[in-house]
Scaffold this motif. Structure first.
Motif, PDB file in Angstrom:
ATOM      1  N   LYS A   4      -2.286   0.039  -0.156  1.00 20.40           N
ATOM      2  CA  LYS A   4      -1.537  -0.850  -1.045  1.00 20.40           C
ATOM      3  C   LYS A   4      -1.578  -2.301  -0.581  1.00 20.40           C
ATOM      4  O   LYS A   4      -0.794  -3.126  -1.028  1.00 20.40           O
ATOM      5  CB  LYS A   4      -0.077  -0.381  -1.130  1.00 20.40           C
ATOM      6  CG  LYS A   4       0.088   1.001  -1.760  1.00 20.40           C
ATOM      7  CD  LYS A   4       1.527   1.315  -2.117  1.00 20.40           C
ATOM      8  CE  LYS A   4       2.404   1.407  -0.894  1.00 20.40           C
ATOM      9  NZ  LYS A   4       3.787   1.814  -1.245  1.00 20.40           N
ATOM     10  N   GLN A   8      -1.778  -4.957  -3.339  1.00 19.17           N
ATOM     11  CA  GLN A   8      -0.962  -4.694  -4.522  1.00 19.17           C
ATOM     12  C   GLN A   8      -0.180  -5.911  -4.996  1.00 19.17           C
ATOM     13  O   GLN A   8      -0.030  -6.144  -6.197  1.00 19.17           O
ATOM     14  CB  GLN A   8      -0.003  -3.536  -4.224  1.00 19.17           C
ATOM     15  CG  GLN A   8       0.665  -2.942  -5.449  1.00 19.17           C
ATOM     16  CD  GLN A   8       1.467  -1.701  -5.086  1.00 19.17           C
ATOM     17  OE1 GLN A   8       2.356  -1.741  -4.220  1.00 19.17           O
ATOM     18  NE2 GLN A   8       1.145  -0.579  -5.715  1.00 19.17           N
ATOM     19  N   GLN A  20      -3.434  -1.250  -8.231  1.00 18.30           N
ATOM     20  CA  GLN A  20      -2.860  -1.896  -9.411  1.00 18.30           C
ATOM     21  C   GLN A  20      -2.630  -0.886 -10.526  1.00 18.30           C
ATOM     22  O   GLN A  20      -2.994   0.288 -10.418  1.00 18.30           O
ATOM     23  CB  GLN A  20      -3.779  -3.024  -9.879  1.00 18.30           C
ATOM     24  CG  GLN A  20      -3.907  -4.162  -8.866  1.00 18.30           C
ATOM     25  CD  GLN A  20      -4.694  -5.342  -9.388  1.00 18.30           C
ATOM     26  OE1 GLN A  20      -5.132  -5.362 -10.533  1.00 18.30           O
ATOM     27  NE2 GLN A  20      -4.886  -6.350  -8.553  1.00 18.30           N
TER      28      GLN A  20
END
Length: 622
Positions: free
Chosen positions: A460, A463, A508
């Motif tokens: 992540k 992100q 995403q």
């Protein structure tokens, strides 16, 4: 003893002469290994460049040769960041002592340069005494006068150093020959950063709740972009915090995202042909060389210069641009780059006067991407690393061609054909081939973290950039650098499948990210395993288990036993337990969990079949 003194005297006299001469003309040098000291010098010259989008119009052989030179020598100017701002060589680890350590080798190579500490220093919970030998993990080939991947620059009375791709992605074998593309698995990146005088310049690579927690007083203020006044963090307090954070990184790994999560990943090898997408989480997917050039760009444009993130600091890190810039520069090693809040200037006004590369954020040689200042799927900071005199992305593409030409050396493991063939049958029967099929033993897909079950912190890492993203585009390959007034921009079309894979790679669209299905080519040279390097077992299956029993105890992970921990559920449990009992590893998200595809008694396989499978995996690239 007299011989050693004589050699050192000659070295010092020679150094004085060199310094005197080059104080006038300037000088820069990085070691480019000649073929006679390279083990895997036979490269695959027949890489396919015709079907690669946006490739320069050179022959593959010329592109590879340029790529090799750049791979070892090109720093994109990061010696300014590492030497002048971070101060990597200003404390107990000095360039003079690096030189002395190389002289002591007397022409012999080493895969772990031992450098004498110049002064006593306390870093986190560790005290390094003056005269103590520091294990750097830097590789010095036989006869070389500098480490692999380290470029020395003499400029205006100062000697400084920067790093190229080779410092992480080239190493030495037991015969001290250079192996192109092999992971430098014992490079002590965290320690080298922690010993820097301004390690706080790397603060975005740590597990930090808020920069405000490091503010001790309100008498060191800067004007924010909105006109308010914000306090700079306490230098010593922030420095100590960053030191403790980066010291958590095991050798052979580093943090490569700007997400305020301390989540180091293992350095990858660069036997890249057929191993797309690139990067552990697969963020390098599109553009030249199926995304490899984008992955290289990310390393140089983001990780080698934290100042390159200044423009996006508010949107991505929730830190005002002026505060971000002031925090990095307030304790810069060189006075020229050191910001003083008492000056009354904004940090951006001060930096504009000393920036060696005006026109784009940072001190590296960077150009704005067509999407600048917004990032995209081809650049995480909205910048491309490019040097004057080249075409846009020519350098990344050349290095991509070189990496794609590499192949790991043979293992010399003695195993009969019958055992290896039995291992191949186990590989198929156990279902490994489902994901690791084809010529490069990968399906070139991303596996969501919910499925692979490894720690999703690193997956992540990008992100936070989602709401600031732009559609990907790139300059026409004929575009020169410096950029002309109106460069031609080419959009990068995306298929539905590419969009889905990119969302996973960049975490995403509501996803929690993913990890790539890595190629199994060269497993003998890439232990420990998984993205966090947590699956590590030494020669001793009892006492050398996990990262604490191997890397943290200066024991090299054994490929065979580490692979056994990948497929044996009971051994993996011991690995994870040992890792989790270490506080530093646990808070740096290094566990070795995930990829629970067992080939053991729980799935009907014998120990003999396990060993046959391991023989097959280790020798598959021979």
């Amino acid at each position: 003893m007299r011989k050693a003194v004589l050699i050192l005297s000659v070295f010092i006299i020679g150094l004085i002469g060199v310094v005197t001469y080059f104080s006038i003309v300037g000088f820069q040098y990085a070691y480019l290994p000649p073929d006679e000291v390279v083990h895997n010098k036979e490269s695959d010259k027949l890489i396919d460049v015709k079907n690669v989008s946006y490739i320069q119009d050179e022959s593959s052989e010329e592109l590879i040769e340029l790529g090799k030179k750049l791979f070892y020598e090109e720093t994109f100017g990061n010696e300014v960041f590492f030497s002048d701002i971070m101060g990597m060589f200003d404390g107990t680890f000095t360039l003079m002592n690096v030189g002395k350590a190389i002289v002591k080798l007397n022409g012999k190579g080493t895969d772990n340069l031992l450098v004498e500490a110049a002064e006593t220093v306390k870093i986190g919970d560790r005290t390094i005494e003056k005269g103590e030998l520091i294990e750097t993990g830097l590789d010095v080939p036989k006869g070389a006068v500098t480490p692999l991947g380290v470029k020395f620059v003499y400029e205006k009375g100062n000697i400084k150093a920067g790093i190229s791709c080779a410092v992480c992605h080239s190493s030495l074998n037991e015969q001290k020959e250079v192996v192109h593309g092999m992971t430098n698995s014992d490079l002590a990146i965290g320690l080298l950063v922690a010993m820097s005088s301004n390690s706080a310049s790397y603060f975005s690579h740590t597990e930090m709740e808020s920069i405000k927690e490091f503010v001790s007083t309100n008498d060191r203020l800067v004007e924010s972009t909105k006109g308010g006044r914000v306090a700079l963090p306490d230098i010593k307090k922030l420095e100590d915090f960053v030191d403790r954070e980066v010291m958590k990184w095991p050798k052979g790994s580093n943090d490569t995202t700007i997400d305020f999560k301390n989540n180091p990943v293992q350095i990858l090898d660069v036997y890249t042909k057929g191993d797309h997408p690139y990067g552990w989480s697969g963020q390098g997917q599109i553009g030249p060389f199926k995304g490899l050039s984008a992955a290289i760009n990310n390393a140089h444009a983001q990780n080698m210069d934290t100042l390159s993130q200044t423009t996006i600091s508010n949107e991505i890190l929730n830190i005002d641009k002026e505060l971000y810039l002031g925090t990095i520069l307030q304790n810069a090693a060189r006075k020229k780059y050191r910001y003083d809040p008492e000056s009354g200037e904004k940090p951006s006004e001060f930096f504009a006067k000393v920036d060696p590369t005006p026109g784009a954020e940072g001190v590296n040689t960077l150009i704005p991407a067509p999407t600048y200042p917004r990032p995209s799927f081809v650049t995480s900071v909205g910048l491309f690393s490019s040097s004057d005199g080249y075409k846009a992305w020519e350098q990344q593409n050349a290095m991509s061609a070189f990496m794609n030409s590499l192949y790991p050396p043979k293992t010399n493991i003695k195993s009969d054909e019958k055992t290896v063939e039995e291992g191949r049958r186990v590989f198929v029967k156990a279902g490994c081939i489902t994901c690791h099929g084809g010529n490069y033993l990968t399906n070139n897909k991303l596996i969501p973290t919910e499925e692979i079950k490894t720690d999703n912190s690193r997956a992540k890492g990008f992100q936070a950039a989602e709401n600031y993203f732009s559609l990907p585009s790139i300059y026409d390959p004929s575009t020169p650098v410096p950029l002309p007034e109106n460069p031609v921009v080419m959009e990068i079309p995306l298929t539905k499948e590419q969009n889905e894979q990119l969302r996973l790679g960049w975490a995403q669209g509501g996803t929690n990210g993913a990890y790539k299905t890595t190629s199994l080519i060269g497993l003998n040279w890439s232990a420990p395993y998984l993205h966090d390097g947590g699956v590590a077992v030494g020669k001793d299956l009892v006492n050398e288990v996990g990262v604490p029993g191997t890397i943290l105890s200066n024991k090299k992970p054994d490929p065979r036993n580490s692979l056994l921990a990948m497929i044996d559920s009971s051994l993996r449990k011991k690995v994870i337990k040992t890792n989790n009992e270490n506080h530093n590893l646990k808070t740096a998200h290094v566990s070795g969990k995930g990829h629970e595809f067992w080939v053991d008694s729980s799935t009907g396989f014998t120990k003999e079949q396990q060993q046959a499978l391991i023989d097959y995996l280790l020798k598959v690239s021979d």
